[in-house]
Design an enzyme around this catalytic site. Structure first.
Site, PDB file in Angstrom:
ATOM      1  N   ASN A   9       0.925  -1.216  -0.032  1.00  0.00           N
ATOM      2  CA  ASN A   9      -0.085  -0.156   0.152  1.00  0.00           C
ATOM      3  C   ASN A   9       0.937   1.178  -0.113  1.00  0.00           C
ATOM      4  OD1 ASN A   9      -1.545   2.154   0.296  1.00  0.00           O
ATOM      5  ND2 ASN A   9      -2.370   1.318   2.489  1.00  0.00           N
ATOM      6  N   LYS A  11       0.077   4.352  -0.076  1.00  0.00           N
ATOM      7  CA  LYS A  11      -0.645   5.528   0.396  1.00  0.00           C
ATOM      8  C   LYS A  11      -0.252   6.714  -0.584  1.00  0.00           C
ATOM      9  CE  LYS A  11      -0.003   3.090   4.934  1.00  0.00           C
ATOM     10  NZ  LYS A  11       0.020   3.041   6.391  1.00  0.00           N
ATOM     11  N   HIS A  94      -9.408   1.562   4.686  1.00  0.00           N
ATOM     12  CA  HIS A  94      -8.130   1.581   5.463  1.00  0.00           C
ATOM     13  C   HIS A  94      -8.212   2.535   6.742  1.00  0.00           C
ATOM     14  CE1 HIS A  94      -4.014   2.424   6.629  1.00  0.00           C
ATOM     15  NE2 HIS A  94      -3.611   1.403   6.103  1.00  0.00           N
ATOM     16  N   GLU A  96      -6.542   4.820   7.829  1.00  0.00           N
ATOM     17  CA  GLU A  96      -6.402   6.287   7.726  1.00  0.00           C
ATOM     18  C   GLU A  96      -7.446   6.885   6.691  1.00  0.00           C
ATOM     19  OE1 GLU A  96      -2.603   5.349   5.576  1.00  0.00           O
ATOM     20  OE2 GLU A  96      -1.810   4.974   7.305  1.00  0.00           O
ATOM     21  N   GLU A 164      -5.434  -4.855  10.464  1.00  0.00           N
ATOM     22  CA  GLU A 164      -4.408  -3.859  10.703  1.00  0.00           C
ATOM     23  C   GLU A 164      -4.757  -3.225  11.952  1.00  0.00           C
ATOM     24  OE1 GLU A 164      -2.522  -2.657   6.649  1.00  0.00           O
ATOM     25  OE2 GLU A 164      -4.003  -1.139   7.006  1.00  0.00           O
ATOM     26  N   GLY A 170       2.689   2.177  10.809  1.00  0.00           N
ATOM     27  CA  GLY A 170       3.835   3.243  10.792  1.00  0.00           C
ATOM     28  C   GLY A 170       4.479   3.415  12.218  1.00  0.00           C
ATOM     29  N   SER A 210       3.485  -2.278  10.214  1.00  0.00           N
ATOM     30  CA  SER A 210       4.923  -2.419  10.432  1.00  0.00           C
ATOM     31  C   SER A 210       5.558  -3.839  10.096  1.00  0.00           C
ATOM     32  CB  SER A 210       5.228  -2.224  11.975  1.00  0.00           C
ATOM     33  OG  SER A 210       5.043  -0.664  12.330  1.00  0.00           O
TER      34      SER A 210
HETATM   35  P1  13P Z   1       3.041   0.027   7.674  1.00  0.00           P
HETATM   36  O1  13P Z   1       3.642  -1.046   6.981  1.00  0.00           O
HETATM   37  O2  13P Z   1       3.945   1.265   7.272  1.00  0.00           O
HETATM   38  O3  13P Z   1       2.975   0.188   9.034  1.00  0.00           O
HETATM   39  O4  13P Z   1       1.753   0.457   7.208  1.00  0.00           O
HETATM   40  C1  13P Z   1       0.833  -0.585   6.952  1.00  0.00           C
HETATM   41  C2  13P Z   1      -0.326  -0.335   6.413  1.00  0.00           C
HETATM   42  O5  13P Z   1      -1.188   0.658   6.794  1.00  0.00           O
HETATM   43  C3  13P Z   1      -0.675  -1.019   5.250  1.00  0.00           C
HETATM   44  O6  13P Z   1      -1.917  -0.833   4.861  1.00  0.00           O
END
Ligand code: 13P
Length: 247
Positions: A9, A11, A94, A96, A164, A170, A210
Site C-alpha cells: 500500500n 499510500k 483503511h 487512515e 491492521e 507506521g 509495520s
Molecule cells: P506500515 O507497514 O507502514 O506500518 O503500514 C501498514 C499499512 O497501513 C498498510 O495498509
C-alpha cells in the site's frame, strides 16, 4: 488451500517516475514468488504503474473505490475507471480513510459491494485502536466492522481481509506473531458465524502494521495469516524480501 497474498500500500507516496523505477527493480526479484503479489498505488499513478508492471507477476491495485457508477463525487474514482486499466484489487476502509476522511463501516460496505459487483477484489481493512485493545474491546470492534462492512456480501471467499491494528501502522510496533494469529483466528471464526465455517476457511486474511523484511517470516508462519498488507516497506526493495518470505 489458501494462496498467500502479499500486497503493498503505497499510500500517498511515490511519483510516476520513482514508482516505475521501483517496479522495474522489484520485478525480477519477485518473479518466482509462490504468493500473489500486488501494489496498491495512488489513483493518478495507476496508468503508469500498470504499464511498468506489464509482463510481470505484480498486479496493480487501487487504494479506494467509490460506490456510485458515476456522478457528482469530486475526488472519487469509480469501478469503471479502475477496470479500464485492468485493476484487480482495491483497498477499502483503511484506518487512515476512517480516521482522516470520515470513512464508516457503512461506506466500507457500499464500496465493498461495488468492487465485488465489478469483479474487483476488495481488500477490506479492519482493526482496533490502541485504546480499544487496552480496554479489551478488540473483538467487539472487529465484530462491528465485519458485520456492517460485509453486510449483503454473497460470496465472502471473493474478499481479502486485512487485519491492521491501528497502533501497529507506521509505528514500528508490530503485533507479535501470537497477537496477530490470535486476532486473525478470531476474525476467521467471526466470518464463519456470519457466513459459514467452510466459507471462512477460504478467505485470505492479511496482517498489516509495520510488517517488514525481518518479521515477515514469523508472521507468515502462523496458520491463519495468509499474507501481508505492507506500507512503508513496500516503498523499497524490502518488499521483495517480504514477497519471498518462504525462500
Ligand atoms: P506500515 O507497514 O507502514 O506500518 O503500514 C501498514 C499499512 O497501513 C498498510 O495498509
Amino acid at each position: 488451500m489458501r494462496k498467500a497474498f502479499i500486497a503493498g500500500n503505497w499510500k500517498m507516496n511515490m511519483t510516476a517516475a520513482s514508482g516505475a523505477a521501483l517496479i522495474k527493480e522489484l520485478a525480477p526479484l519477485v518473479a518466482d514468488a509462490s504468493c500473489d503479489v500486488a501494489l496498491c498505488v495512488p489513483a493518478i499513478l495507476i496508468p503508469a504503474m500498470t504499464e511498468a508492471a506489464k509482463g510481470t507477476n505484480i498486479k496493480i491495485g487501487a487504494e479506494n473505490i467509490h460506490w456510485a457508477a458515476s456522478g457528482a463525487y469530486t475526488g472519487e474514482i469509480s469501478a469503471e475507471m479502475l477496470k479500464e486499466y485492468g485493476v484487480e484489487y482495491a483497498i477499502i476502509g483503511h484506518s487512515e480513510r476512517r480516521q482522516y476522511f470520515g470513512e464508516t463501516d457503512e461506506t466500507v460496505n457500499k464500496r465493498t459491494l461495488t468492487a465485488l459487483a465489478n469483479g474487483i477484489t476488495p481488500i477490506v481493512c479492519v482493526g482496533e485502536l490502541l485504546e480499544e485493545r487496552e480496554a479489551g474491546v478488540t473483538e467487539k470492534v472487529l465484530d462491528k466492522q465485519l458485520e456492517i462492512g460485509l453486510k449483503d456480501v454473497e460470496d465472502v471467499s471473493k474478499i481479502v481481509i486485512a487485519y491492521e491494528p491501528v497502533w501497529a501502522i507506521g509505528t514500528g510496533k508490530t503485533a507479535t506473531d501470537e497477537q496477530a494469529q490470535e486476532t486473525i483466528a478470531y476474525i476467521r471464526k467471526k466470518l464463519g458465524e456470519l457466513f459459514c465455517p467452510k466459507c471462512a476457511e477460504k478467505v485470505v486474511i492479511q496482517y498489516g502494521g509495520s510488517m517488514n523484511a525481518k518479521n515477515c517470516k514469523g508472521l507468515m508462519a502462523q496458520p491463519d495469516i495468509d499474507g501481508g498488507l505492507i506500507g512503508g516497506a513496500s516503498l523499497k526493495l524490502d518488499f521483495a524480501t517480504i514477497v519471498n518470505y518462504d525462500k
